[in-house]
Design a protein around this motif. Structure first.
Motif, short mmCIF file in Angstrom:
data_model
loop_
_atom_site.label_atom_id
_atom_site.label_comp_id
_atom_site.label_asym_id
_atom_site.label_seq_id
_atom_site.Cartn_x
_atom_site.Cartn_y
_atom_site.Cartn_z
N LEU A 75 -7.28 -31.74 -6.94
CA LEU A 75 -7.56 -30.42 -7.15
C LEU A 75 -6.96 -29.56 -8.28
CD1 LEU A 75 -8.00 -29.42 -3.32
CD2 LEU A 75 -9.66 -29.53 -5.15
N LEU A 76 -5.39 -30.19 -8.34
CA LEU A 76 -4.76 -29.34 -9.32
C LEU A 76 -5.12 -29.65 -10.71
CD1 LEU A 76 -0.98 -30.10 -8.10
CD2 LEU A 76 -2.14 -27.96 -8.32
N PHE A 77 -5.43 -30.95 -11.02
CA PHE A 77 -5.97 -31.31 -12.27
C PHE A 77 -7.30 -30.86 -12.57
CE2 PHE A 77 -2.17 -33.84 -12.19
CZ PHE A 77 -2.04 -34.45 -13.43
N ALA A 78 -7.96 -30.84 -11.48
CA ALA A 78 -9.53 -30.08 -11.83
C ALA A 78 -9.14 -28.49 -12.20
CB ALA A 78 -10.29 -29.98 -10.55
N SER A 79 -8.26 -27.84 -11.71
CA SER A 79 -7.87 -26.55 -12.06
C SER A 79 -7.54 -26.59 -13.43
CB SER A 79 -6.77 -25.81 -10.99
OG SER A 79 -5.77 -26.45 -11.28
N PHE A 80 -6.57 -27.50 -13.67
CA PHE A 80 -5.95 -27.51 -15.33
C PHE A 80 -7.22 -27.55 -16.21
CE2 PHE A 80 -2.03 -29.62 -13.48
CZ PHE A 80 -1.39 -28.63 -12.80
N GLY A 81 -8.19 -28.62 -15.69
CA GLY A 81 -9.39 -28.49 -16.80
C GLY A 81 -10.21 -27.53 -16.87
N LEU A 82 -10.39 -26.79 -15.62
CA LEU A 82 -11.26 -25.84 -15.49
C LEU A 82 -10.70 -24.40 -16.52
CD1 LEU A 82 -13.66 -24.85 -13.95
CD2 LEU A 82 -12.03 -23.73 -12.51
N LEU A 83 -9.38 -24.37 -16.50
CA LEU A 83 -8.71 -23.30 -17.26
C LEU A 83 -8.40 -23.60 -18.59
CD1 LEU A 83 -6.54 -21.86 -14.41
CD2 LEU A 83 -8.88 -21.09 -14.87
N ALA A 84 -8.40 -24.57 -19.00
CA ALA A 84 -7.58 -24.97 -20.38
C ALA A 84 -8.97 -25.26 -21.30
CB ALA A 84 -7.04 -26.46 -20.12
N PRO A 85 -8.81 -25.17 -22.36
CA PRO A 85 -9.82 -25.15 -23.63
C PRO A 85 -10.13 -26.88 -23.71
CG PRO A 85 -8.12 -24.64 -24.59
CD PRO A 85 -7.62 -24.30 -23.28
N GLY A 86 -11.34 -27.38 -23.71
CA GLY A 86 -11.72 -28.85 -23.87
C GLY A 86 -11.55 -29.30 -25.22
#
Length: 250
Positions: A189-200
């Motif tokens: 869940l933490l890393f999913a939030s990181f990916g959701l908020l960070a530019p790809g």
């Protein structure tokens, strides 16, 4: 399941969750990632991050305790073997065969500790002190000193035999599977939030990859340390080598 297999599965879930977050970022409507939404996501994941940190701390403490207990057990076992050998030496020549058996016992225990084949041998090979106990019971002491030495030797051999079951408990250790599942879920869940908020971009992907690899490597080390007789991180064999050098000596 081996620690590396668990770590590999955990890595796939954690890093996969980060990639999923990046994928969702490009698909969600803009208002879902507004400043207010981002703040709410950060607050929610902060709670998960705190829980994950506490859980990892508990795992580290538990694994360290198991490792320290195993080291103390090995040192105590070696000391008792040496003391038993000296008691039998003072008893007389009648214990020569039993002292030789005691030396073989140390050699077997040392070979088990240094076994890197990855096979989980059933406990007892390096702990089977019963033949020595049988020999001690068959002795016929002639003096009061020999009677005391026989009693003391039987007491020490009984303590050595008890270590067999203590080691069984240690080898059968391990963290509850559901605990690890929940911890991996929190980290995902933490890393999913990181990916959701960070530019790809490539830098973010590489950073998340390294971080996910680091977290799962920590899990592997913790699980491995929780099996101090079976994993890559094992208790020191120095006490056993010292006992082997001194046992069955004049």
């Amino acid at each position: 399941m081996s620690p590396f297999a668990i770590g590999g599965i955990a890595f796939l879930f954690i890093f996969g969750a980060a990639l999923l977050g990046m994928f969702l970022r490009s698909r969600l409507p803009g208002d879902h990632l507004s400043a207010e939404s981002r703040d709410a996501i950060k607050l929610a994941t902060a709670i998960i991050g705190t829980l994950s940190a506490l859980a990892l701390g508990l795992l580290i403490a538990s694994a360290k305790r198991s490792f320290d207990d195993a080291g103390a057990e090995t040192r105590t076992w070696a000391a008792r073997v040496l003391l038993l050998d000296r008691v039998m030496a003072h008893y007389g020549a009648e214990t020569a065969e039993m002292r030789a058996s005691l030396r073989e016992l140390v050699e077997t225990r040392l070979s088990e500790v240094n076994d890197t084949s990855g096979s989980k041998k059933p406990p007892g090979g390096g702990f089977d002190v019963e033949p020595v106990q049988d020999g001690l019971r068959s002795l016929s002491p002639q003096t009061e000193a020999q009677r005391w030495l026989q009693s003391r030797a039987l007491q020490l051999s009984g303590q050595i035999a008890e270590a067999r079951w203590l080691r069984t408990d240690t080898e059968a250790g391990g963290f509850p599977g559901m605990f690890l599942v929940i911890l991996v879920f929190w980290l995902a869940l933490l890393f999913a939030s990181f990916g959701l908020l960070a530019p790809g971009n490539a830098t973010v992907v590489a950073t998340l990859f390294v971080c996910a690899l680091s977290v799962t490597a920590a899990l592997v080390l913790i699980i491995d340390m929780d099996h101090p007789y079976l994993g890559l991180i094992r208790v020191s064999d120095a006490p056993l080598r010292l006992a082997l050098e001194r046992v069955d000596r004049p």
